[in-house]
Design an enzyme around this catalytic site. Structure first.
Site, PDB file in Angstrom:
ATOM      1  N   SER A 135       9.671  -9.740  -6.054  1.00  0.00           N
ATOM      2  CA  SER A 135      10.313  -8.612  -5.391  1.00  0.00           C
ATOM      3  C   SER A 135       9.986  -8.653  -3.904  1.00  0.00           C
ATOM      4  CB  SER A 135       9.786  -7.311  -6.006  1.00  0.00           C
ATOM      5  OG  SER A 135      10.381  -6.209  -5.374  1.00  0.00           O
TER       6      SER A 135
ATOM      7  N   HIS B 211      10.301  -6.064  -1.626  1.00  0.00           N
ATOM      8  CA  HIS B 211       9.778  -4.862  -0.947  1.00  0.00           C
ATOM      9  C   HIS B 211       8.272  -4.676  -1.114  1.00  0.00           C
ATOM     10  CE1 HIS B 211       9.446  -1.767  -4.280  1.00  0.00           C
ATOM     11  NE2 HIS B 211      10.228  -2.634  -4.885  1.00  0.00           N
TER      12      HIS B 211
ATOM     13  N   GLN C 142       2.993  -8.358  -8.020  1.00  0.00           N
ATOM     14  CA  GLN C 142       1.828  -7.884  -7.246  1.00  0.00           C
ATOM     15  C   GLN C 142       0.904  -9.035  -6.835  1.00  0.00           C
ATOM     16  OE1 GLN C 142       1.654  -4.941  -6.038  1.00  0.00           O
ATOM     17  NE2 GLN C 142       2.929  -3.654  -7.346  1.00  0.00           N
TER      18      GLN C 142
ATOM     19  N   CYS D 251       5.938   4.211 -10.354  1.00  0.00           N
ATOM     20  CA  CYS D 251       7.055   4.318 -11.296  1.00  0.00           C
ATOM     21  C   CYS D 251       6.753   5.267 -12.438  1.00  0.00           C
ATOM     22  CB  CYS D 251       7.481   2.955 -11.818  1.00  0.00           C
ATOM     23  SG  CYS D 251       6.165   1.812 -11.927  1.00  0.00           S
TER      24      CYS D 251
ATOM     25  N   ASN E 289      -0.356  -3.764 -11.798  1.00  0.00           N
ATOM     26  CA  ASN E 289       0.029  -2.884 -10.684  1.00  0.00           C
ATOM     27  C   ASN E 289      -0.756  -1.587 -10.648  1.00  0.00           C
ATOM     28  OD1 ASN E 289       1.830  -2.820 -13.111  1.00  0.00           O
ATOM     29  ND2 ASN E 289       2.454  -0.882 -12.201  1.00  0.00           N
TER      30      ASN E 289
ATOM     31  N   THR F 147      29.028 -10.319  -4.796  1.00  0.00           N
ATOM     32  CA  THR F 147      28.878 -10.808  -3.422  1.00  0.00           C
ATOM     33  C   THR F 147      27.441 -10.606  -2.963  1.00  0.00           C
ATOM     34  OG1 THR F 147      31.174 -10.282  -2.982  1.00  0.00           O
ATOM     35  CG2 THR F 147      29.744 -10.575  -1.047  1.00  0.00           C
TER      36      THR F 147
HETATM   37  N1  PLP Z   1       6.446  -5.591 -11.759  1.00  0.00           N
HETATM   38  C1  PLP Z   1       5.373  -5.022 -11.173  1.00  0.00           C
HETATM   39  C2  PLP Z   1       4.015  -5.512 -11.537  1.00  0.00           C
HETATM   40  C3  PLP Z   1       5.544  -4.002 -10.243  1.00  0.00           C
HETATM   41  O1  PLP Z   1       4.472  -3.444  -9.667  1.00  0.00           O
HETATM   42  C4  PLP Z   1       6.856  -3.565  -9.929  1.00  0.00           C
HETATM   43  C5  PLP Z   1       7.073  -2.430  -9.005  1.00  0.00           C
HETATM   44  O2  PLP Z   1       6.265  -1.536  -8.900  1.00  0.00           O
HETATM   45  C6  PLP Z   1       7.932  -4.201 -10.560  1.00  0.00           C
HETATM   46  C7  PLP Z   1       7.697  -5.200 -11.467  1.00  0.00           C
HETATM   47  C8  PLP Z   1       9.348  -3.804 -10.268  1.00  0.00           C
HETATM   48  O3  PLP Z   1       9.770  -4.296  -9.025  1.00  0.00           O
HETATM   49  P1  PLP Z   1      11.174  -3.874  -8.400  1.00  0.00           P
HETATM   50  O4  PLP Z   1      10.938  -2.580  -7.707  1.00  0.00           O
HETATM   51  O5  PLP Z   1      11.524  -4.975  -7.452  1.00  0.00           O
HETATM   52  O6  PLP Z   1      12.135  -3.781  -9.520  1.00  0.00           O
END
Ligand code: PLP
Length: 376
Positions: free
Chosen positions: A198, A200, A178, A322, A148, A236
């Site tokens: 994921s 989003h 990713q 993050c 990422n 739920t």
């Molecule tokens: N793994 C990777 C490689 C990511 O880039 C991210 C989010 O930046 C995640 C996991 C975490 O995803 P989520 O926001 O759905 O917990």
């Protein structure tokens, strides 16, 4: 606005917004036995089928979670409680997202032996280096498909095929966050037992993810209660978010190659302009996913640059979102250290971006070099 922070999150598409709205209107509880409940259940299952089809999996292999972080926690701690009772080695990489790394670190404190395979001097992690870290005592291998922070692709499929031959009992997990819907990721081809996804990151809503669990593999439930998700993940279900995830998969499934080609062209343009500009160095190369590029503008701190760009309507990230301004240890693992590591920017594309936007970014970086020279 020029949005180049798609690895942090993506804008939901109109189709996703409509699906989420439709999910809100269908307010029945999928567990209710009356018509409203049955309607909600039908829509939940249609969305599960969409995610499964996109991943080349069976619908019963897809479990909805709240995010990929939950998926990876469930997968890793789950395996530690099954095969991990007997086998104490976990093989991972030194460049995992915290949602995987933190699980491994917690298990390390409980006595597991964690082997973190590091990139070589060119920034690559070979399949062979992962395979050779596995031994008879290995319960789990967990490796990401696309990093990422700089888009580095890990040859997970090749590594998993090698491990499967030598150590068929070892459970294989992949964080595909990713890579999913950006590269042609298929569960069977990847050879994983467990896959974290994921929504989003693929123009779906936040608060929804999925864990693929290969049919036949058992791991314990992470959240117990009313027995939703076939007893695996109680609570739920959020039909709006599930429907949004399904819509995102339906919308993107047919265009992976097209979008890849489009984004590759943008990335090539970005690379070319960076190489023509003094003081910009690239931390990604053409072997990386075209969706994510890491670069550094020497002498200008990431945070300063980020705000300078934001004032011009350009949104990028300093390292990964993050890390929230905290220096990333992952970038150091890729060999970017010292002063340069303070200047890292992550540019992450979607297929909506344009060449004009890339040119505007480079112009803004040059302007920053001129006008911020005094604070170097
Ligand atoms: N793994 C990777 C490689 C990511 O880039 C991210 C989010 O930046 C995640 C996991 C975490 O995803 P989520 O926001 O759905 O917990």
């Amino acid at each position: 606005m020029i949005y180049f922070d798609n690895a942090a999150t993506t804008a939901p598409s109109e189709r996703v917004i409509e699906a989420v709205t439709e999910g809100l209107r269908n307010f029945g509880n999928p567990s209710s036995l009356h018509g409203l409940g049955l309607e909600a259940e039908k829509r939940r299952e249609a969305a599960r089928e969409s995610v499964a089809t996109a991943l080349g999996a069976l619908p019963e292999e897809i479990y909805f979670t709240s995010c990929a972080t939950e998926s990876s926690n469930t997968a890793i701690f789950g395996v530690s409680k099954t095969v991990g009772k007997r086998k104490k080695r976990i093989v991972t990489t030194s460049v995992e997202h915290p949602s995987v790394e933190r699980c491994c670190a917690a298990l390390e404190e409980q006595g597991f032996e964690i082997i973190r395979v590091r990139p070589d001097s060119s920034g690559s992690i070979s399949a062979e280096s992962i395979v050779s870290a596995v031994n008879d005592d290995t319960c789990l291998v967990t490796a990401m498909l696309v990093n990422n922070e700089n888009g580095r692709i890990v040859p997970v499929g090749e590594a998993f095929a090698g491990i499967r031959k030598k150590y068929p009992q070892t459970v294989l997990h992949c964080d595909c966050v990713q890579g999913f819907m950006k590269l042609p990721v298929k569960a069977k081809k990847l050879g994983a037992d467990l896959i974290s996804l994921s929504a989003h990151k693929i123009h779906g809503p936040k608060g929804i993810g999925a864990l693929y669990i290969r049919k036949g593999l058992h791991i314990p439930a992470f959240i117990v209660g009313g027995g939703q998700e076939r007893g695996f993940r109680s609570g739920t279900e959020s039909l709006p978010l599930i429907m949004g995830f399904g819509a995102a998969c339906d919308e993107l499934s047919g265009t992976i190659d097209q979008r890849f080609a489009r984004v590759s062209a943008l990335r090539d343009r970005l690379f070319a302009l960076c190489r023509e500009t003094d003081g910009i160095s690239l931390n990604s190369d053409s072997e990386c996913s075209p969706y994510i590029t890491s670069l550094a503008v020497s002498g200008l701190k990431s945070e300063v640059m980020l705000h300078f760009l934001e004032q011009r309507g350009i949104y990028v990230s300093s390292g990964s979102a993050c890390s929230k301004g905290k220096k990333s240890s992952v970038i150091a693992e890729f060999g970017i250290s010292g002063e340069l590591s303070d200047s890292v920017l992550r540019i992450s594309f979607s297929a909506e971006n344009t060449e004009e936007e890339v040119a505007a970014l480079i112009e803004a970086l040059k302007e920053a070099q001129r006008s911020l020279a005094h604070i170097r």
